[in-house]
Design a protein around this motif. Sequence first.
Motif, PDB file in Angstrom:
ATOM      1  N   VAL A   6       0.975  -1.242  -0.144  1.00  0.00           N
ATOM      2  CA  VAL A   6       0.015   0.019  -0.011  1.00  0.00           C
ATOM      3  C   VAL A   6       0.774   1.234  -0.177  1.00  0.00           C
ATOM      4  CG1 VAL A   6      -1.884  -1.245   1.160  1.00  0.00           C
ATOM      5  CG2 VAL A   6      -0.250  -0.063   2.397  1.00  0.00           C
ATOM      6  N   GLY A   7       2.154   1.318  -0.260  1.00  0.00           N
ATOM      7  CA  GLY A   7       2.946   2.389  -0.319  1.00  0.00           C
ATOM      8  C   GLY A   7       3.551   2.554   0.651  1.00  0.00           C
ATOM      9  N   ILE A   8       3.675   2.113   1.847  1.00  0.00           N
ATOM     10  CA  ILE A   8       4.182   2.525   3.176  1.00  0.00           C
ATOM     11  C   ILE A   8       5.776   2.092   3.092  1.00  0.00           C
ATOM     12  CG2 ILE A   8       4.120   2.354   5.474  1.00  0.00           C
ATOM     13  CD1 ILE A   8       0.999   2.125   5.398  1.00  0.00           C
ATOM     14  N   ALA A   9       6.587   3.021   3.460  1.00  0.00           N
ATOM     15  CA  ALA A   9       8.122   2.511   3.484  1.00  0.00           C
ATOM     16  C   ALA A   9       8.259   1.371   4.729  1.00  0.00           C
ATOM     17  CB  ALA A   9       8.792   3.626   3.760  1.00  0.00           C
ATOM     18  N   PRO A  10       9.287   0.728   4.568  1.00  0.00           N
ATOM     19  CA  PRO A  10       9.523  -0.232   5.584  1.00  0.00           C
ATOM     20  C   PRO A  10       9.538   0.237   7.113  1.00  0.00           C
ATOM     21  CG  PRO A  10      10.876  -0.898   3.852  1.00  0.00           C
ATOM     22  CD  PRO A  10      10.170   0.489   3.502  1.00  0.00           C
ATOM     23  N   VAL A  11       9.217  -0.230   8.021  1.00  0.00           N
ATOM     24  CA  VAL A  11       9.131   0.143   9.564  1.00  0.00           C
ATOM     25  C   VAL A  11      10.188  -0.438  10.240  1.00  0.00           C
ATOM     26  CG1 VAL A  11       7.634   0.781  11.592  1.00  0.00           C
ATOM     27  CG2 VAL A  11       6.759   0.960   9.325  1.00  0.00           C
ATOM     28  N   PRO A  12      11.077   0.209  11.103  1.00  0.00           N
ATOM     29  CA  PRO A  12      12.126  -0.432  11.708  1.00  0.00           C
ATOM     30  C   PRO A  12      11.253  -1.096  13.037  1.00  0.00           C
ATOM     31  CG  PRO A  12      12.404   1.771  11.928  1.00  0.00           C
ATOM     32  CD  PRO A  12      11.213   1.600  10.887  1.00  0.00           C
ATOM     33  N   TRP A  13      10.441  -1.972  13.149  1.00  0.00           N
ATOM     34  CA  TRP A  13       9.709  -2.612  14.143  1.00  0.00           C
ATOM     35  C   TRP A  13      10.618  -2.744  15.142  1.00  0.00           C
ATOM     36  CZ3 TRP A  13       4.817  -1.572  14.138  1.00  0.00           C
ATOM     37  CH2 TRP A  13       4.098  -1.561  12.823  1.00  0.00           C
ATOM     38  N   LEU A  14      11.511  -3.565  15.214  1.00  0.00           N
ATOM     39  CA  LEU A  14      12.478  -3.919  16.355  1.00  0.00           C
ATOM     40  C   LEU A  14      13.867  -3.355  16.625  1.00  0.00           C
ATOM     41  CD1 LEU A  14      11.949  -7.692  15.613  1.00  0.00           C
ATOM     42  CD2 LEU A  14      10.444  -6.259  17.000  1.00  0.00           C
ATOM     43  N   THR A  15      13.917  -2.472  15.775  1.00  0.00           N
ATOM     44  CA  THR A  15      15.283  -1.641  15.709  1.00  0.00           C
ATOM     45  C   THR A  15      15.133  -0.117  16.037  1.00  0.00           C
ATOM     46  OG1 THR A  15      15.321  -1.304  13.521  1.00  0.00           O
ATOM     47  CG2 THR A  15      16.445  -3.386  14.417  1.00  0.00           C
ATOM     48  N   SER A  16      14.049   0.287  16.393  1.00  0.00           N
ATOM     49  CA  SER A  16      13.706   1.756  16.932  1.00  0.00           C
ATOM     50  C   SER A  16      12.956   1.516  18.149  1.00  0.00           C
ATOM     51  CB  SER A  16      12.777   2.613  15.968  1.00  0.00           C
ATOM     52  OG  SER A  16      11.671   2.022  15.665  1.00  0.00           O
ATOM     53  N   GLU A  17      13.221   2.809  19.083  1.00  0.00           N
ATOM     54  CA  GLU A  17      12.734   2.556  20.367  1.00  0.00           C
ATOM     55  C   GLU A  17      10.994   2.701  20.350  1.00  0.00           C
ATOM     56  OE1 GLU A  17      13.841   6.012  22.868  1.00  0.00           O
ATOM     57  OE2 GLU A  17      16.007   5.086  22.853  1.00  0.00           O
ATOM     58  N   ASN A  18      10.263   3.406  19.380  1.00  0.00           N
ATOM     59  CA  ASN A  18       8.798   3.373  19.268  1.00  0.00           C
ATOM     60  C   ASN A  18       8.385   2.213  18.464  1.00  0.00           C
ATOM     61  OD1 ASN A  18       8.975   6.013  20.645  1.00  0.00           O
ATOM     62  ND2 ASN A  18       9.020   7.176  19.012  1.00  0.00           N
ATOM     63  N   GLY A  19       9.086   1.807  17.287  1.00  0.00           N
ATOM     64  CA  GLY A  19       8.738   0.550  16.760  1.00  0.00           C
ATOM     65  C   GLY A  19       8.961  -0.576  17.665  1.00  0.00           C
ATOM     66  N   ALA A  20       9.819  -0.799  18.452  1.00  0.00           N
ATOM     67  CA  ALA A  20      10.133  -1.823  19.453  1.00  0.00           C
ATOM     68  C   ALA A  20       8.993  -1.950  20.477  1.00  0.00           C
ATOM     69  CB  ALA A  20      11.485  -2.116  20.050  1.00  0.00           C
ATOM     70  N   MET A  21       8.485  -0.755  20.929  1.00  0.00           N
ATOM     71  CA  MET A  21       7.544  -1.090  21.905  1.00  0.00           C
ATOM     72  C   MET A  21       6.348  -1.355  21.453  1.00  0.00           C
ATOM     73  SD  MET A  21       6.661  -0.769  25.180  1.00  0.00           S
ATOM     74  CE  MET A  21       7.836   0.000  26.136  1.00  0.00           C
ATOM     75  N   ALA A  22       5.933  -0.648  20.211  1.00  0.00           N
ATOM     76  CA  ALA A  22       4.651  -0.809  19.493  1.00  0.00           C
ATOM     77  C   ALA A  22       4.686  -2.365  19.109  1.00  0.00           C
ATOM     78  CB  ALA A  22       4.417  -0.224  18.219  1.00  0.00           C
ATOM     79  N   ALA A  23       5.946  -2.994  18.469  1.00  0.00           N
ATOM     80  CA  ALA A  23       5.688  -4.356  18.196  1.00  0.00           C
ATOM     81  C   ALA A  23       5.709  -5.457  19.589  1.00  0.00           C
ATOM     82  CB  ALA A  23       7.061  -4.793  17.708  1.00  0.00           C
ATOM     83  N   VAL A  24       6.155  -4.991  20.557  1.00  0.00           N
ATOM     84  CA  VAL A  24       5.941  -5.736  21.749  1.00  0.00           C
ATOM     85  C   VAL A  24       4.382  -5.830  22.226  1.00  0.00           C
ATOM     86  CG1 VAL A  24       6.467  -6.111  24.124  1.00  0.00           C
ATOM     87  CG2 VAL A  24       8.186  -5.741  22.522  1.00  0.00           C
ATOM     88  N   ILE A  25       3.908  -4.686  22.148  1.00  0.00           N
ATOM     89  CA  ILE A  25       2.394  -4.265  22.588  1.00  0.00           C
ATOM     90  C   ILE A  25       1.524  -5.123  21.667  1.00  0.00           C
ATOM     91  CG2 ILE A  25       0.665  -2.899  22.641  1.00  0.00           C
ATOM     92  CD1 ILE A  25       2.790  -0.699  23.839  1.00  0.00           C
ATOM     93  N   LEU A  26       1.803  -5.183  20.404  1.00  0.00           N
ATOM     94  CA  LEU A  26       0.856  -5.739  19.372  1.00  0.00           C
ATOM     95  C   LEU A  26       0.918  -7.400  19.564  1.00  0.00           C
ATOM     96  CD1 LEU A  26       1.629  -3.589  16.097  1.00  0.00           C
ATOM     97  CD2 LEU A  26      -0.542  -3.813  17.287  1.00  0.00           C
TER      98      LEU A  26
END
Length: 318
Positions: free
Chosen positions: A167-187
């Motif tokens: 859908v045209g969204i750039a890759p998200v650093p889920w596990l390598t950024s602070e906000n992305g890591a917390m979001a991934a853990v919560i999800l």
Amino acid sequence: MTSTQAPTVRPDRAADPPAGDRPRPSARERGARLLAALFLAPTIVGIVVFTVVPIAGSVVLSLFQWNVIDSPRFAGTANYREAFTDSTVLVSFGNTLVFMVLAVVSQLLIALTLALAVNGRMPVWLRSAFRSAFFFPLVLSAASISVVMKYLFNQDFGVVNWLLGLVGIAPVPWLTSENGAMAAVILVYVWQQFGFSFLLFVGGLNNIPKEMHEAASLDGATGLRKHLHVTLPLLSPTLLVASVVGIINALQVFEQPYVLTNGGPGDSTRTVVMVIYETAFEQLRFGTASAVGVLLFVLIMAVTAFQFRLSRRFVHYQ
């Protein structure tokens, strides 16, 4: 002329014979009591051995310095002072509180929304299928789920970023950024845990009398207004149970952040239980780990007591 009034004797008190005149329990009653005690004994022994004794042992051990190799050395409150001044411990408590708020709110909202949807008009077989599907992640191992999710959230070849790319969204650093890591853990945590709250809400919705909704409909309430003024007040006891259990579990989260991010990047997803594990089994500082565990126990008890205090105003029993 004064009249003397006889003392009032309560009928139930008058009917009770003196303690010495009471008949002894029969052999059948004694057998029933013994059988009840035998049934309760495993549970009581289990609570004492696996709950009361470890808690008491942790409190005692928190007053000592012990590394398993040397003999325990009494330290008083030194372990607690160290915990309050250790930046890693303080950050872990902050991360755990942030995780608790976001995860529990998301879990309750998703579970309640799905419970309302499933409780609507649909075939019985489809309702049963949804219940089984939503509850299934809860019976799986949190560690194994986290291993799979670690590949799904990988920035380079993960399925999640591949779907976002469609859908045209750039890759998200889920596990390598602070906000992305917390979001991934919560999800990941919410995906596995919401099934328990979902089943609680389904049971609570089924216990609401249909007459209440019918009366609300006759008064002109429809849709969201009916849920706000009828469903939620009648569901408030179930909400209390779901929130108490959800908060207690969230404050003890360990597997998801440990497997997904190992507490990183930095200390952005390091939780209190991770600090307890690392301090005890990696650094062999069991006294300090016990002190942190006692502080976590006090926090859980305080938050739970606060919830029950609020429940006096917001929980309505039929």
